[in-house]
Design a protein around this motif. Structure first.
Motif, mmCIF file in Angstrom:
data_model
loop_
_atom_site.group_PDB
_atom_site.id
_atom_site.type_symbol
_atom_site.label_atom_id
_atom_site.label_comp_id
_atom_site.label_asym_id
_atom_site.label_seq_id
_atom_site.Cartn_x
_atom_site.Cartn_y
_atom_site.Cartn_z
ATOM 1 N N ARG A 1 0.836 -1.199 0.000
ATOM 2 C CA ARG A 1 0.000 0.000 0.000
ATOM 3 C C ARG A 1 0.876 1.257 0.000
ATOM 4 O O ARG A 1 2.090 1.192 0.249
ATOM 5 C CB ARG A 1 -0.920 0.023 1.224
ATOM 6 C CG ARG A 1 -0.183 0.226 2.543
ATOM 7 C CD ARG A 1 -1.066 -0.026 3.745
ATOM 8 N NE ARG A 1 -0.400 0.309 5.002
ATOM 9 C CZ ARG A 1 0.462 -0.465 5.636
ATOM 10 N NH1 ARG A 1 0.799 -1.649 5.115
ATOM 11 N NH2 ARG A 1 1.005 -0.071 6.784
ATOM 12 N N MET B 1 -3.751 3.872 -0.766
ATOM 13 C CA MET B 1 -3.900 3.281 -2.095
ATOM 14 C C MET B 1 -3.223 1.916 -2.102
ATOM 15 O O MET B 1 -2.112 1.753 -1.592
ATOM 16 C CB MET B 1 -3.256 4.175 -3.162
ATOM 17 C CG MET B 1 -3.431 3.640 -4.590
ATOM 18 S SD MET B 1 -2.525 4.614 -5.816
ATOM 19 C CE MET B 1 -0.837 4.172 -5.411
ATOM 20 N N ASP C 1 -10.273 11.780 1.479
ATOM 21 C CA ASP C 1 -11.249 10.758 1.845
ATOM 22 C C ASP C 1 -10.705 9.352 1.662
ATOM 23 O O ASP C 1 -11.231 8.403 2.256
ATOM 24 C CB ASP C 1 -12.516 10.933 0.994
ATOM 25 C CG ASP C 1 -13.194 12.271 1.258
ATOM 26 O OD1 ASP C 1 -13.067 12.782 2.401
ATOM 27 O OD2 ASP C 1 -13.824 12.814 0.323
ATOM 28 N N ASP C 2 -9.675 9.211 0.824
ATOM 29 C CA ASP C 2 -9.101 7.887 0.560
ATOM 30 C C ASP C 2 -7.588 7.976 0.735
ATOM 31 O O ASP C 2 -6.839 8.063 -0.241
ATOM 32 C CB ASP C 2 -9.463 7.432 -0.857
ATOM 33 C CG ASP C 2 -9.138 5.959 -1.079
ATOM 34 O OD1 ASP C 2 -8.833 5.277 -0.078
ATOM 35 O OD2 ASP C 2 -9.179 5.512 -2.243
#
Length: 446
Positions: free
Chosen positions: A166, A196, A192-193
């Motif tokens: 990640r 990855m 918000d994210d």
């Protein structure tokens, strides 16, 4: 137990001033250092700054010999061709010199590789070592388990943490002024994210280090001597400005205001009266600057000894050295470069394997070889004599050439050329014999 975010922020904060100093000395932006506060106060009004930058010579002498020639996949020509192509298309080949420069100056270098999500293109580029940090597994110090990179974005600071599975994104919650450094508490997950997924299962940050124990700049031991040398140069220039010319004096009871110190000027001195101070004229000799020059030469020689840089890189020698003498003089420098090559090769192999993975080929890094150019100065005549001597002593030619850095591909090409030459010579000999037989059969002189 500190988190990876805390480890990264603390390490990046700690390393930046040290790396900044190394780059400043390499670029010639060197401060004038005094041995006491009193001297600093006396020379505080000195407007000029004099630097004789030998740090650049130390670094460039290594960079000139640290050149990556190729990344080769053993026994797989198609994979080698694919790696060469992705190495060029990703832009890595244009950044390799910058990576080596970063390693020599600061002791470490970084490359980040990835596939662009929008275009699908493979990208690999050098990153400033002041902005990146590698976190290693405590149980296995050879295994890099995470990487970090931070950079300024406007007045905010962004930070990425890279893992095999990640990538985590962080940003500061407030703006920072120039020169202000945030601590780990200033960072929060970004957006918000903030995570990855890494679908490749491998770290995409690669850490090149000059030494596994502790990355070490080639300038660490040179900078203190460079400070001493710059101080001597500055002292010499100050002395030359105030005492490089003879200083004249006149002792007289008469006025000397109208005396001019000009070329071809004639001084009309008034003799002293009876019982008075005799009129005298004289001069103080100019300062001898050779004392400073000798000290500067000795200090530069010390830099050469400590950094393993040959003396002829600093000053011209009295005549051109022979090939054997040049080999002996440059041997310490070449050994240092070879040690660097050995230290950097494993990371180049890992990077090459990851680039092939991005291109769709899974090749183990153990099958990839990083071929560097030979660091020795090329001496064609000396090299030819050495090769001939070894072959005459009974060593196979291919064995000698392999020790000189020839690859299997080079040796195969040599064998093909030698075969073609033997065929050509055989064909020519057959033609000569056929012509001689024909002339003999016809009764002509052969």
């Amino acid at each position: 137990m500190p988190t990876d975010l805390q480890i990264a922020v603390n390490a990046l904060t700690w390393k930046k001033p040290r790396h900044d100093t190394a780059w400043a000395y390499y670029d010639g932006n060197q401060p004038l250092v005094y041995s006491s506060a009193k001297l600093r106060e006396i020379f505080s009004r000195l407007d000029a700054r004099f630097v004789e930058n030998w740090c650049a010579v130390v670094v460039d002498s290594v960079l000139d010999r640290l050149e990556l020639r190729d990344l080769v996949v053993a026994d797989d020509d198609s994979a080698t061709d694919a790696l060469r192509m992705v190495r060029e298309q990703s832009g890595l080949i244009d950044d390799e010199t910058a990576v080596h420069e970063d390693i020599v100056v600061t002791g470490e270098g970084f490359v980040i590789a990835w596939r662009n999500d929008d275009t699908g293109a493979i990208e690999a580029f050098q990153n400033d070592s002041r902005l990146c940090h590698a976190i290693y597994d405590e149980a296995n110090p050879h295994q890099m388990r995470a990487g970090a990179k931070w950079w300024a974005e406007g007045n905010a600071v962004r930070l990425n943490l890279y893992y095999p599975d990640r990538v985590e994104y962080y940003g500061t919650v407030r703006e920072f002024k120039d020169g202000e450094t945030p601590d780990a508490r200033a960072f929060q997950p970004l957006g918000d994210d903030p995570v990855m997924e890494n679908p490749f299962g491998r770290l995409n940050m690669f850490h090149f280090r000059s030494n596994r124990r502790k990355p070490k700049s080639q300038l660490n031991d040179v900078i203190p001597i460079q400070d001493m040398l710059n101080k001597c140069v500055s002292d010499m220039m100050v002395v030359s400005e105030f005492m490089a010319f003879p200083q004249r004096y006149v002792i007289s009871e008469a006025g000397i205001v109208n005396l001019q110190n000009n070329p071809n000027a004639i001084w009309d001195l008034v003799a002293a009266g009876q019982g008075g101070q005799p009129t005298q004229a004289g001069q103080f000799p100019a300062a001898d600057l050779r004392n400073y020059l000798e000290v500067i030469r000795d200090l530069s020689a010390s830099i050469g000894v400590i950094s393993r840089t040959p003396r002829h890189f600093f000053y011209a020698q009295g005549g051109d050295p022979s090939g054997e003498a040049l080999i002996a003089m440059e041997a310490p420098l070449n050994k240092k470069v070879q040690r660097l090559q050995s230290a950097l090769s494993p990371t180049w192999r890992d990077l090459g394997a990851f680039l092939l993975l991005l291109a769709g080929q899974d090749v183990p890094s153990q099958s990839i070889w990083a071929n560097y150019e030979q660091p020795q100065t090329v001496q064609p005549m000396t090299a030819a004599v050495i090769t001939k001597t070894l072959v005459d002593a009974g060593r196979p030619l291919t064995n000698v050439l392999r020790d000189d850095g020839w690859t299997d591909e080079d040796l195969a090409e040599l064998a093909d050329d030698m075969r073609a030459e033997r065929v050509a010579q055989s064909t020519y000999a057959d033609a000569v014999l056929s012509d001689a037989q024909r002339r003999f059969d016809q009764g002509a002189a052969v």
